[in-house]
Design a protein around this motif. Structure first.
Motif, PDB file in Angstrom:
ATOM      1  N   HIS A 122      40.727 -76.366 -83.072  1.00 39.72           N
ATOM      2  CA  HIS A 122      40.036 -77.333 -82.545  1.00 39.72           C
ATOM      3  C   HIS A 122      40.342 -78.541 -83.219  1.00 39.72           C
ATOM      4  O   HIS A 122      39.979 -79.546 -82.475  1.00 39.72           O
ATOM      5  CB  HIS A 122      38.601 -77.182 -82.425  1.00 39.72           C
TER       6      HIS A 122
ATOM      7  N   SER B 188      36.538 -75.101 -87.757  1.00 35.62           N
ATOM      8  CA  SER B 188      38.015 -75.043 -87.875  1.00 35.62           C
ATOM      9  C   SER B 188      38.413 -75.187 -89.183  1.00 35.62           C
ATOM     10  O   SER B 188      39.326 -74.464 -89.803  1.00 35.62           O
ATOM     11  CB  SER B 188      38.606 -76.042 -87.045  1.00 35.62           C
TER      12      SER B 188
ATOM     13  N   GLN C 176      32.638 -76.960 -83.753  1.00 31.73           N
ATOM     14  CA  GLN C 176      33.967 -76.564 -83.601  1.00 31.73           C
ATOM     15  C   GLN C 176      34.971 -76.913 -84.603  1.00 31.73           C
ATOM     16  O   GLN C 176      35.516 -76.360 -85.083  1.00 31.73           O
ATOM     17  CB  GLN C 176      34.349 -76.329 -82.046  1.00 31.73           C
ATOM     18  N   ASP C 177      35.110 -78.426 -84.634  1.00 36.36           N
ATOM     19  CA  ASP C 177      35.789 -79.099 -85.737  1.00 36.36           C
ATOM     20  C   ASP C 177      35.400 -78.557 -87.164  1.00 36.36           C
ATOM     21  O   ASP C 177      36.231 -78.289 -88.060  1.00 36.36           O
ATOM     22  CB  ASP C 177      35.596 -80.447 -85.640  1.00 36.36           C
TER      23      ASP C 177
ATOM     24  N   PHE D 253      37.537 -70.765 -78.350  1.00 37.03           N
ATOM     25  CA  PHE D 253      37.236 -70.967 -79.891  1.00 37.03           C
ATOM     26  C   PHE D 253      36.984 -69.618 -80.345  1.00 37.03           C
ATOM     27  O   PHE D 253      37.443 -69.480 -81.609  1.00 37.03           O
ATOM     28  CB  PHE D 253      36.259 -72.001 -80.056  1.00 37.03           C
ATOM     29  N   ARG D 254      36.126 -68.967 -79.782  1.00 35.90           N
ATOM     30  CA  ARG D 254      35.508 -67.593 -80.303  1.00 35.90           C
ATOM     31  C   ARG D 254      36.752 -66.705 -80.458  1.00 35.90           C
ATOM     32  O   ARG D 254      36.688 -65.724 -81.490  1.00 35.90           O
ATOM     33  CB  ARG D 254      34.451 -66.918 -79.601  1.00 35.90           C
TER      34      ARG D 254
ATOM     35  N   LEU E 191      34.372 -72.778 -75.417  1.00 36.97           N
ATOM     36  CA  LEU E 191      33.903 -71.999 -76.425  1.00 36.97           C
ATOM     37  C   LEU E 191      34.318 -70.580 -76.507  1.00 36.97           C
ATOM     38  O   LEU E 191      34.635 -69.964 -77.546  1.00 36.97           O
ATOM     39  CB  LEU E 191      32.196 -71.751 -76.436  1.00 36.97           C
TER      40      LEU E 191
ATOM     41  N   ALA F 115      25.716 -74.319 -83.177  1.00 31.56           N
ATOM     42  CA  ALA F 115      26.935 -74.334 -84.035  1.00 31.56           C
ATOM     43  C   ALA F 115      26.455 -73.139 -85.107  1.00 31.56           C
ATOM     44  O   ALA F 115      27.493 -72.532 -85.286  1.00 31.56           O
ATOM     45  CB  ALA F 115      26.926 -75.451 -84.690  1.00 31.56           C
TER      46      ALA F 115
ATOM     47  N   LEU G  79      27.622 -70.324 -83.182  1.00 29.43           N
ATOM     48  CA  LEU G  79      29.016 -69.968 -83.158  1.00 29.43           C
ATOM     49  C   LEU G  79      29.619 -69.516 -84.452  1.00 29.43           C
ATOM     50  O   LEU G  79      30.809 -68.630 -84.260  1.00 29.43           O
ATOM     51  CB  LEU G  79      29.527 -71.526 -82.750  1.00 29.43           C
TER      52      LEU G  79
ATOM     53  N   TYR H 101      34.985 -77.850 -73.567  1.00 31.23           N
ATOM     54  CA  TYR H 101      35.040 -77.372 -75.008  1.00 31.23           C
ATOM     55  C   TYR H 101      35.389 -75.893 -75.069  1.00 31.23           C
ATOM     56  O   TYR H 101      35.890 -75.500 -76.264  1.00 31.23           O
ATOM     57  CB  TYR H 101      33.476 -77.625 -75.268  1.00 31.23           C
TER      58      TYR H 101
ATOM     59  N   THR I  23      31.888 -66.018 -84.676  1.00 31.62           N
ATOM     60  CA  THR I  23      33.338 -66.145 -85.214  1.00 31.62           C
ATOM     61  C   THR I  23      33.320 -65.485 -86.654  1.00 31.62           C
ATOM     62  O   THR I  23      34.498 -65.845 -87.352  1.00 31.62           O
ATOM     63  CB  THR I  23      33.915 -67.627 -85.387  1.00 31.62           C
TER      64      THR I  23
END
Length: 268
Positions: free
Chosen positions: A37, A67, A63-64, A31-32, A28, A88, A91, A26, A95
């Motif tokens: 994703h 996105s 993440q999706d 992603f950050r 993360l 989530a 996250l 994953y 972000t």
């Protein structure tokens, strides 16, 4: 119906969250840092989402969901795992997306009540979600109830044909039309990381025709059904990397569908 399927699956996914959050799979931290994703074809198929309200069912760690928020959507993620929703939400804050993203704890079948009857421009549901649901017609009715008039469902999933194949990805080893639920007991999740403590899970196989028929039966108009010859991870050893999160059968070898996508509209 398999007894306690919902409890077993919720406990199993609660256990997975910490493992997934720390996994390379994953990733993360990437992603950050801005990594997208979504699968490359998804934004093209769904179209512009800026300014639209989007609900992601069975969102896991978001993440999706986030996105889509990065593309300008106002997003809501829903998942039955409180651990996933906490991750989530954190996250989203990390972000800078908390102002256009929220996450809600709910079983998908109870989504309408959990969201207070709110309607959305887009309902999105993604990879590996449908196998956890025993009743597709009920799921499709929930989706229809969550869509505003003219709103669209966008579904991206592993193709059910892949569930028939053995570990080599070539030989058919299962009956495509066997819809019975199955109970599994796996010590590890599908990512890297330590073993789980709550290992029992229950899944259902849904043929493609059942999925499309459930959506049509809920009053949705099928805009397209696309079958894809690639998937997002090397599920079978024969698959070769062909791009970011894209794996295919080698050139010249017979192919089977590995993923599919559906867009369906609630008529105005």
């Amino acid at each position: 119906m398999i007894e306690d399927w919902l409890r077993h699956n919720r406990e199993n996914w609660d256990d997975r969250v910490a493992v997934h959050a720390a996994s390379e799979f994953y990733d993360l931290p990437a992603f950050r840092a801005g990594e997208d994703h979504l699968r490359p074809f998804e934004p093209d198929e769904l179209g512009e989402v800026a300014g639209r309200s989007l609900l992601h069912l069975q969102c896991h760690m978001g993440q999706d969901t986030l996105s889509w928020a990065r593309r300008g959507a106002r997003v809501t993620g829903l998942d039955f795992s409180a651990e996933a929703v906490r991750t989530a939400s954190a996250l989203a804050a990390d972000t800078g997306l908390a102002d256009r993203a929220r996450f809600v704890v709910s079983d998908v079948y109870e989504a309408e009540a959990a969201l207070g009857g709110e309607r959305f421009d887009v309902v999105y549901t993604g990879i590996g979600a449908l196998v956890w649901l025993p009743d597709l017609p009920r799921w499709a009715r929930v989706v229809a109830s969550l869509l505003a008039e003219g709103g669209v469902l966008y579904l991206v999933e592993f193709h059910p044909f892949t569930e028939l194949l053995g570990e080599d990805g070539k030989a058919v080893e299962r009956d495509y039309f066997d819809r019975a639920g199955e109970t599994f007991d796996f010590e590890h999740t599908y990512t890297d990381g330590p073993p789980l403590s709550r290992t029992v899970q229950v899944q259902w196989h849904h043929p493609l025709g059942d999925i499309v028929t459930a959506l049509a039966g809920a009053g949705l108009r099928i805009d397209f059904l696309h079958e894809h010859d690639h998937t997002m991870w090397p599920r079978f050893p024969v698959l070769q990397r062909a791009g970011a999160r894209e794996y295919r059968y080698p050139a010249g070898e017979p192919r089977v569908p590995l993923m599919f996508s559906v867009r369906a509209t609630r008529p105005a």
